[in-house]
Design a protein around this motif. Structure first.
Motif, PDB file in Angstrom:
ATOM      1  N   SER A 132      38.627  27.102  35.754  1.00 10.04           N
ATOM      2  CA  SER A 132      38.092  27.762  34.562  1.00 10.04           C
ATOM      3  C   SER A 132      38.965  27.568  33.345  1.00 10.04           C
ATOM      4  O   SER A 132      40.166  27.331  33.450  1.00 10.04           O
ATOM      5  N   ASP A 133      38.325  27.681  32.192  1.00 10.51           N
ATOM      6  CA  ASP A 133      39.065  27.657  30.939  1.00 10.51           C
ATOM      7  C   ASP A 133      39.559  29.056  30.599  1.00 10.51           C
ATOM      8  O   ASP A 133      40.655  29.247  30.105  1.00 10.51           O
ATOM      9  N   GLU A 134      38.674  30.025  30.852  1.00  9.56           N
ATOM     10  CA  GLU A 134      39.036  31.407  30.535  1.00  9.56           C
ATOM     11  C   GLU A 134      38.880  32.253  31.788  1.00  9.56           C
ATOM     12  O   GLU A 134      38.064  31.943  32.654  1.00  9.56           O
ATOM     13  N   ILE A 135      39.643  33.320  31.841  1.00  8.79           N
ATOM     14  CA  ILE A 135      39.460  34.285  32.919  1.00  8.79           C
ATOM     15  C   ILE A 135      39.211  35.651  32.295  1.00  8.79           C
ATOM     16  O   ILE A 135      39.858  36.034  31.313  1.00  8.79           O
ATOM     17  N   MET A 136      38.232  36.332  32.842  1.00  8.62           N
ATOM     18  CA  MET A 136      37.907  37.670  32.378  1.00  8.62           C
ATOM     19  C   MET A 136      38.019  38.591  33.583  1.00  8.62           C
ATOM     20  O   MET A 136      37.400  38.335  34.613  1.00  8.62           O
ATOM     21  N   VAL A 137      38.826  39.614  33.460  1.00  4.58           N
ATOM     22  CA  VAL A 137      39.031  40.508  34.602  1.00  4.58           C
ATOM     23  C   VAL A 137      38.241  41.788  34.376  1.00  4.58           C
ATOM     24  O   VAL A 137      38.342  42.427  33.325  1.00  4.58           O
ATOM     25  N   LEU A 138      37.457  42.126  35.363  1.00  4.08           N
ATOM     26  CA  LEU A 138      36.561  43.278  35.265  1.00  4.08           C
ATOM     27  C   LEU A 138      37.048  44.356  36.224  1.00  4.08           C
ATOM     28  O   LEU A 138      37.370  44.071  37.378  1.00  4.08           O
ATOM     29  N   HIS A 139      37.103  45.580  35.735  1.00  4.20           N
ATOM     30  CA  HIS A 139      37.545  46.675  36.583  1.00  4.20           C
ATOM     31  C   HIS A 139      36.689  47.894  36.266  1.00  4.20           C
ATOM     32  O   HIS A 139      36.679  48.361  35.135  1.00  4.20           O
ATOM     33  N   HIS A 140      35.971  48.376  37.254  1.00  6.39           N
ATOM     34  CA  HIS A 140      35.051  49.505  37.061  1.00  6.39           C
ATOM     35  C   HIS A 140      34.131  49.300  35.866  1.00  6.39           C
ATOM     36  O   HIS A 140      33.921  50.220  35.064  1.00  6.39           O
ATOM     37  N   GLY A 141      33.591  48.095  35.747  1.00  2.50           N
ATOM     38  CA  GLY A 141      32.619  47.837  34.695  1.00  2.50           C
ATOM     39  C   GLY A 141      33.201  47.563  33.326  1.00  2.50           C
ATOM     40  O   GLY A 141      32.470  47.321  32.374  1.00  2.50           O
ATOM     41  N   LYS A 142      34.516  47.602  33.218  1.00  2.00           N
ATOM     42  CA  LYS A 142      35.158  47.349  31.925  1.00  2.00           C
ATOM     43  C   LYS A 142      35.941  46.039  31.996  1.00  2.00           C
ATOM     44  O   LYS A 142      36.524  45.710  33.026  1.00  2.00           O
TER      45      LYS A 142
END
Lengths: 267, 329
Positions: A214-224
């Motif tokens: 991936s180019d970007e990583i987005m970390v999701l925690h409890h919907g945020k």
């Protein structure tokens, strides 16, 4: 060049008897052709909800989703055109193919639905799709249960590509597969992405492959969204404690050279 | 389907009944005693069988449409369809039939069939609805939706084939129930006794105190009823194996493995020492080779047949630690 803007989207599920469940809380990101965003988080963090909203299996409670500046159509032909642009590979290749139908059926349907090629070229296109995912043409008249997990997932990928989408959602595409063939399927996805300049939303809980593909990583925690940035930054220098916990929880030699985490004490 | 021993037996029994029914007149005039009861017993079965089958089909189509639709369409529409089903579900079929039939001097078979149909469809619809509900959230239906398949195609092409086994079984169940219902009615004497069938045989037998001495009077009729029910059930098993691609190939696979001397039920994963049995992720195996599971090859917990017990022994697909990343460089 296609741009998908997912801005300030929230999703509430009504749960009988115990109030609302906020599955997504004000999530925003932008996905463009040729780029890959990895969506990382544990089960229940809202990853799959984003996939469902993008494929319009669910509707967002609030927020805006724009494909090249236009909101998602509600129904009819316009919705079909939207769906033709954005396709999904499901997590479980054992469940995502109809056991009753042949591989040919699975690949023909999207071709015919979206009139991708003239009717007399459908058969040739089916074989071309199988070739693109490195499957032997002999599988067309087989049913899903006659194929291995890896083969099925390749069929699922071919089906997703049939309508010639510009964006692809891969919802944990290898987590149900045997470890030995995971890399093959991921490399295939990367190869197809380069060929067709796809924008890919790679949903996973595997930080190593997230970083690699991936180019970007987005970390999701409890919907945020708790962290979002270039892949290397997120892995090597996580800002949010949850990301750090996530990284340290994976016994992963790739993370090793950051010098921290339990991985270094493994040898 | 015709290679399957179970369904073959069922079909043969049913075939014999049909033949006897059709050619009953030819079979009948033999010996004096013989004549009496063949003539009494067999010709009615034609009318009987055809009548109920006819009715059963009616029931079937109602149940299928309502059940599948109710299962797929969510919200109040589904709820109201389901409520309607529930109302019909609690209608007591047999008493209602007795009442309706006794209102008329000479109730026709059609009338009886209609009552049976009205009271008989709800159960099938109910079962179908439940099954459809579970099918609806399966990934392949979601995938079809995400591809933009129209609702009618999702129901007719993606879902219905997967429900064939249940539809067939509820069809057979309803036919059996109808045969029994009609027989019961005849036995009670609600439908005219001039209307000959197995039920009236039992009726007359009972009326004339045939039990238990004149066994040839009532045993054949009872046996016929039982045999017909069994035949229908066997056909049902056959249909089930035939329409379910997974069961079908599981059966073939089991047969192939037995031929090779593997014991399917041993609960131990067969470790193949033949490379041609190993699964290759790119080229499909030759069409005739049995699917033998090897450790590490992808297995599926839902698969029925050769791999099932091995799955359980190894913990199935879950044994792969889903979260472990692999070396990606």
């Amino acid at each position: 060049m296609t741009t998908l803007e997912f801005s300030h989207v929230s999703k509430k599920y009504k749960v009988r008897g115990s109030g609302d469940l906020l599955a997504l809380d004000d999530v925003s990101f932008t996905l463009t052709s040729g780029r890959t965003i990895a969506l990382v988080g544990q089960s229940g963090s809202g990853k799959s909800t984003i996939a469902k909203i993008l494929t319009q299996l669910e509707r967002a409670t609030s927020g805006e989703i724009l494909l090249d500046g236009a909101p998602i159509p509600r129904r009819g032909r316009a919705l079909r055109r939207y769906r033709q642009q954005i396709r999904m590979v499901f997590q479980d290749p054992f469940a995502s193919l109809n056991p009753y139908h042949t591989i040919r059926h699975h690949l023909e349907r999207p071709l015919r639905l979206d009139h991708v090629v003239p009717n007399d070229e459908v058969d040739a296109e089916v074989h071309r799709l199988l070739e693109r995912v490195h499957l032997d043409g002999g599988v067309v008249d087989r049913r899903p249960h006659e194929l291995s997990g890896g083969q099925r997932q390749r069929v699922a990928i071919a089906r997703a590509l049939a309508s010639r989408p510009s964006l692809l959602i891969a919802d944990e595409p290898v987590s149900m597969l045997d470890v030995s063939i995971r890399l093959g399927v991921l490399n295939l996805l990367a190869e197809l992405q380069r060929e067709a300049n796809l924008g890919v939303l790679y949903i996973t809980h595997d930080l190593a492959t997230a970083r690699h593909f991936s180019d970007e990583i987005m970390v999701l925690h409890h919907g945020k969204v708790v962290e979002h940035g270039p892949a290397d930054d997120v892995i090597l220098d996580p800002q949010h404690p949850y990301t750090r916990a996530l990284r340290d929880a994976s016994p992963n030699p790739e993370v090793h050279f950051s010098g921290t985490g339990p991985a270094s004490s493994r040898s | 389907m015709f290679r399957n021993a179970k369904s073959l037996t069922g079909l043969i029994i049913l075939g014999v009944f049909t033949l006897v029914a059709i050619f009953g007149d030819l079979l009948a005039p033999y010996g004096p005693l013989e004549k009496d009861f063949t003539a009494l017993k067999q010709p009615p079965s034609a009318q009987h069988l055809l009548g109920t089958t006819h009715m059963g089909e009616d029931v079937l189509s109602q149940a299928v449409i309502i059940g599948v639709t109710a299962g797929y369409i969510a919200g109040w529409r589904s709820e109201s369809l389901s409520a309607l089903t529930n109302v019909f579900l609690v209608l007591p079929g047999l008493p209602l039939m007795i009442i309706v039939a006794s209102q008329q001097e000479n109730p026709s078979l059609l009338l009886v069939s209609t009552v049976l149909a009205i009271t008989g469809w709800a159960w099938g619809a109910r079962v179908l609805r439940a099954q459809t509900l579970s099918l609806r959230n399966r990934d392949f239906i979601q995938a079809a939706r995400a591809n933009g398949e129209p609702i009618h195609r999702i129901i007719a092409v993606e879902m219905l084939p997967n429900l064939t086994a249940i539809i067939a079984s509820s069809f057979v169940g309803t036919v059996t129930a109808a045969v029994l219902g009609l027989t019961t009615l005849a036995f009670i004497g609600v439908i005219p006794i001039t209307n000959l069938n197995w039920g009236t045989i039992l009726f007359w037998a009972q009326q004339n105190g045939a039990f238990p001495d004149y066994w040839w009077w009532y045993v054949p009729a009872g046996l016929c009823i039982a045999l017909l029910g069994m035949a229908l059930s066997l056909i049902n098993f056959g249909i089930d194996e035939y329409v379910n691609p997974r069961l079908r190939s599981a059966g073939e696979r089991a047969r192939a493995m037995r031929k090779k001397g593997y014991k399917v039920s041993s609960g131990i994963t067969t470790v193949a020492d033949r490379p041609d049995l190993l699964e290759d992720s790119v080229t499909p195996p030759p069409p005739d080779s049995p699917h033998v599971d090897v450790p590490g090859a992808p297995v599926h917990g839902d698969d029925i047949g050769a791999v099932t017990e091995a799955d359980q022994a190894t913990g199935g697909p879950d044994v792969i630690p889903a979260g472990r990343p692999e070396r990606s460089a």
